[in-house]
Design a protein around this motif. Structure first.
Motif, PDB file in Angstrom:
ATOM      1  N   ARG A  78       0.808  -1.215   0.000  1.00 57.38           N
ATOM      2  CA  ARG A  78       0.000   0.000   0.000  1.00 57.38           C
ATOM      3  C   ARG A  78       0.843   1.266   0.000  1.00 57.38           C
ATOM      4  N   GLN A  79       2.144   1.124  -0.096  1.00 61.48           N
ATOM      5  CA  GLN A  79       3.045   2.271  -0.031  1.00 61.48           C
ATOM      6  C   GLN A  79       3.451   2.672  -1.451  1.00 61.48           C
ATOM      7  N   LEU A  80       3.217   3.948  -1.806  1.00 57.95           N
ATOM      8  CA  LEU A  80       3.554   4.459  -3.126  1.00 57.95           C
ATOM      9  C   LEU A  80       4.745   5.405  -3.011  1.00 57.95           C
ATOM     10  N   PHE A  81       5.816   5.099  -3.729  1.00 57.64           N
ATOM     11  CA  PHE A  81       7.029   5.916  -3.726  1.00 57.64           C
ATOM     12  C   PHE A  81       7.173   6.604  -5.085  1.00 57.64           C
ATOM     13  N   SER A 108       8.446  11.801  -2.890  1.00 57.01           N
ATOM     14  CA  SER A 108       7.325  11.674  -1.967  1.00 57.01           C
ATOM     15  C   SER A 108       7.079  10.214  -1.617  1.00 57.01           C
ATOM     16  N   TRP A 109       6.487  10.029  -0.460  1.00 63.04           N
ATOM     17  CA  TRP A 109       6.060   8.707   0.010  1.00 63.04           C
ATOM     18  C   TRP A 109       4.618   8.831   0.481  1.00 63.04           C
ATOM     19  N   SER A 110       3.697   8.242  -0.265  1.00 61.99           N
ATOM     20  CA  SER A 110       2.286   8.197   0.125  1.00 61.99           C
ATOM     21  C   SER A 110       2.059   6.891   0.868  1.00 61.99           C
ATOM     22  N   TRP A 111       1.834   6.997   2.164  1.00 60.24           N
ATOM     23  CA  TRP A 111       1.803   5.802   2.994  1.00 60.24           C
ATOM     24  C   TRP A 111       0.376   5.461   3.438  1.00 60.24           C
ATOM     25  N   ALA A 112       0.199   4.226   3.820  1.00 62.97           N
ATOM     26  CA  ALA A 112      -1.081   3.746   4.343  1.00 62.97           C
ATOM     27  C   ALA A 112      -0.800   2.754   5.458  1.00 62.97           C
ATOM     28  N   LEU A 113      -1.589   2.873   6.515  1.00 67.07           N
ATOM     29  CA  LEU A 113      -1.465   1.976   7.660  1.00 67.07           C
ATOM     30  C   LEU A 113      -2.853   1.423   7.962  1.00 67.07           C
ATOM     31  N   GLY A 114      -3.055   0.154   7.660  1.00 60.28           N
ATOM     32  CA  GLY A 114      -4.374  -0.427   7.818  1.00 60.28           C
ATOM     33  C   GLY A 114      -5.352   0.184   6.842  1.00 60.28           C
ATOM     34  N   SER A 115      -6.620   0.201   7.185  1.00 61.11           N
ATOM     35  CA  SER A 115      -7.651   0.730   6.297  1.00 61.11           C
ATOM     36  C   SER A 115      -8.108   2.131   6.690  1.00 61.11           C
ATOM     37  N   ARG A 116      -7.557   2.690   7.779  1.00 59.25           N
ATOM     38  CA  ARG A 116      -8.048   3.981   8.277  1.00 59.25           C
ATOM     39  C   ARG A 116      -7.020   5.109   8.208  1.00 59.25           C
ATOM     40  N   ARG A 118      -3.958   7.268   6.486  1.00 61.60           N
ATOM     41  CA  ARG A 118      -3.289   7.639   5.240  1.00 61.60           C
ATOM     42  C   ARG A 118      -2.422   8.866   5.503  1.00 61.60           C
ATOM     43  N   GLY A 119      -1.422   9.046   4.661  1.00 61.90           N
ATOM     44  CA  GLY A 119      -0.587  10.227   4.819  1.00 61.90           C
ATOM     45  C   GLY A 119       0.437  10.344   3.716  1.00 61.90           C
ATOM     46  N   GLN A 120       1.198  11.419   3.752  1.00 58.48           N
ATOM     47  CA  GLN A 120       2.233  11.643   2.751  1.00 58.48           C
ATOM     48  C   GLN A 120       3.373  12.464   3.337  1.00 58.48           C
ATOM     49  N   VAL A 121       4.575  12.119   2.918  1.00 57.89           N
ATOM     50  CA  VAL A 121       5.775  12.890   3.225  1.00 57.89           C
ATOM     51  C   VAL A 121       6.407  13.269   1.889  1.00 57.89           C
ATOM     52  N   ALA A 122       6.736  14.554   1.703  1.00 58.30           N
ATOM     53  CA  ALA A 122       7.264  14.997   0.419  1.00 58.30           C
ATOM     54  C   ALA A 122       8.308  16.081   0.608  1.00 58.30           C
ATOM     55  N   GLY A 151       1.683  15.066   6.001  1.00 54.35           N
ATOM     56  CA  GLY A 151       0.243  15.027   6.179  1.00 54.35           C
ATOM     57  C   GLY A 151      -0.220  13.685   6.710  1.00 54.35           C
ATOM     58  N   VAL A 152      -1.308  13.707   7.487  1.00 53.00           N
ATOM     59  CA  VAL A 152      -1.897  12.483   8.012  1.00 53.00           C
ATOM     60  C   VAL A 152      -3.408  12.632   7.986  1.00 53.00           C
ATOM     61  N   ASN A 153      -4.096  11.534   7.666  1.00 51.63           N
ATOM     62  CA  ASN A 153      -5.540  11.548   7.540  1.00 51.63           C
ATOM     63  C   ASN A 153      -6.092  10.279   8.194  1.00 51.63           C
ATOM     64  N   TYR A 154      -7.080  10.445   9.097  1.00 52.12           N
ATOM     65  CA  TYR A 154      -7.674   9.302   9.796  1.00 52.12           C
ATOM     66  C   TYR A 154      -9.134   9.177   9.414  1.00 52.12           C
TER      67      TYR A 154
END
Length: 370
Positions: A78-81, A108-116, A118-122, A151-154
């Protein structure tokens, strides 16, 4: 000559054969060669004595731009680089003092942890020539702009989420005439968002910006600190009344206060309203209106208030050919100038009218003409 100030002919290619790349490859390489004729390089008004200002009566120039780079995109679980590196070489035929070598780097790294979660570091870094739309001095100034964001999104409900964004931007120019540089901006925001499965959405955002200018601006009244703090409460809406129409709206209450010269502080409502209409599978229209406060590129003003209206139409008769027309009208008020605020002089106002026509043709997947 008056209504068509810019003529662009460009050809971009991606090498084919044994090293041909496509969207499924992690690495893609590109080379671009373009030529541009600019009828008014330094953006001089018609009544300006060009010879006294830039040493020649000629205002136009032909510019050759060569760039090459590499793109990297890879999805691992689920990790997009993503990463890109682009180097460019810009050469002027007449005003050779403006020749420069630039670059554009971002990752950038668009990351995901579980199903809830999401976030990004750029991070990004851009090196380019400062334009002359606002910077009205005929000297070469290379701008280095660096930005990092997090950024982080829950997702606490299938349709609801909360999150936070933070970024830091630093900009610095090489020309001593831009002594107000360097500039640093810290941006922090928290938001609540509602997102339906059919892509209708609404959001509420609280945002704070802190701008810092380590160097003071020299004015007749002494040295002025252009640092500021800006607070915003913003509401947003994206609504699809039908499958071919989308309305996007944003309205915000903005309060901007400066470290010195409170007469140039700003408090008011800003916003943007846009409508996209896909009239058919081949024709698309867009119209938008805006009133926004933004950072200005001119050392004499720390911010500019922009009011604008734009219209664009796109026609795609085939999958390989597209045409686009655009009209844009803008009025820009330079309200952050401390000299004007202290002296009571009339604020600088710019009115811009832009019209453009473009066409694009892709005879094969590795060749595009525009």
């Amino acid at each position: 000559r008056r209504w068509l100030p810019l003529l662009v002919a460009s050809c971009s290619t991606a090498w084919s054969g044994g090293v041909r790349a496509d969207a499924s490859d992690a690495f893609n390489f590109f080379v671009v060669q373009s030529a541009m004729h600019d009828s008014n390089v330094f953006r001089l008004s018609d009544n300006t004595d060009a010879e006294a200002f830039i040493g020649t009566k000629a205002r136009s120039d032909t510019i050759a731009m060569t760039s090459a780079g590499v793109l990297f995109d890879k999805l691992i679980g689920r990790q997009l680089f993503h990463a890109s590196l682009n180097g460019n070489r810009v050469r002027y035929n007449r005003f050779t003092l403006l020749d420069y070598d630039g670059s554009d780097i971002d990752a950038s790294w668009s990351w995901a942890l579980g199903s809830r979660w999401r976030g990004q570091v750029a991070v990004s870094r851009n090196v380019s020539l400062t334009g002359f739309g606002d910077f009205r001095v005929p000297v070469k100034s290379i701008n280095i702009n660096q930005r990092s964001s997090y950024g982080v999104n829950y997702l606490f409900h299938p349709d609801w989420s909360i999150g936070m964004d933070a970024s830091r931007t630093r900009s610095e120019d090489s020309a001593p005439q831009r002594s107000a540089d360097p500039f640093r901006n810290d941006d922090v925001a928290v938001f609540l968002q509602y997102q339906q499965s059919d892509r209708n959405s609404a959001s509420l955002r609280l945002r704070r910006l802190d701008g810092s200018f380590p160097n003071r601006q020299v004015t007749p009244g002494g040295l002025i600190d252009n640092s500021y703090r800006q607070d915003e409460i913003e509401g947003g809406l994206s609504w699809r009344p039908s499958g071919v129409s989308t309305i996007d709206a944003r309205v915000a209450k903005v309060s901007r206060k400066h470290a010195q010269v409170s007469a140039r502080d700003f408090s008011g409502v800003t916003g943007r309203l846009g409508w996209d209409w896909m009239m058919s599978g081949k024709t698309k229209f867009n119209i938008s209106s805006r009133r926004e406060v933004g950072v200005n590129d001119d050392i004499l003003s720390s911010f500019v208030l922009t009011r604008g209206l734009s219209f664009s139409a796109t026609w795609m008769p085939t999958a390989k050919i597209s045409f686009q027309a655009m009209l844009d009208r803008r009025a820009r008020s330079f309200q952050g100038d401390p000299v004007v605020a202290l002296s009571g002089l009339e604020k600088r106002e710019d009115k811009l009218r832009v019209a453009s026509l473009s066409a694009s043709y892709m005879p094969i997947t590795s060749l595009q003409l525009s």
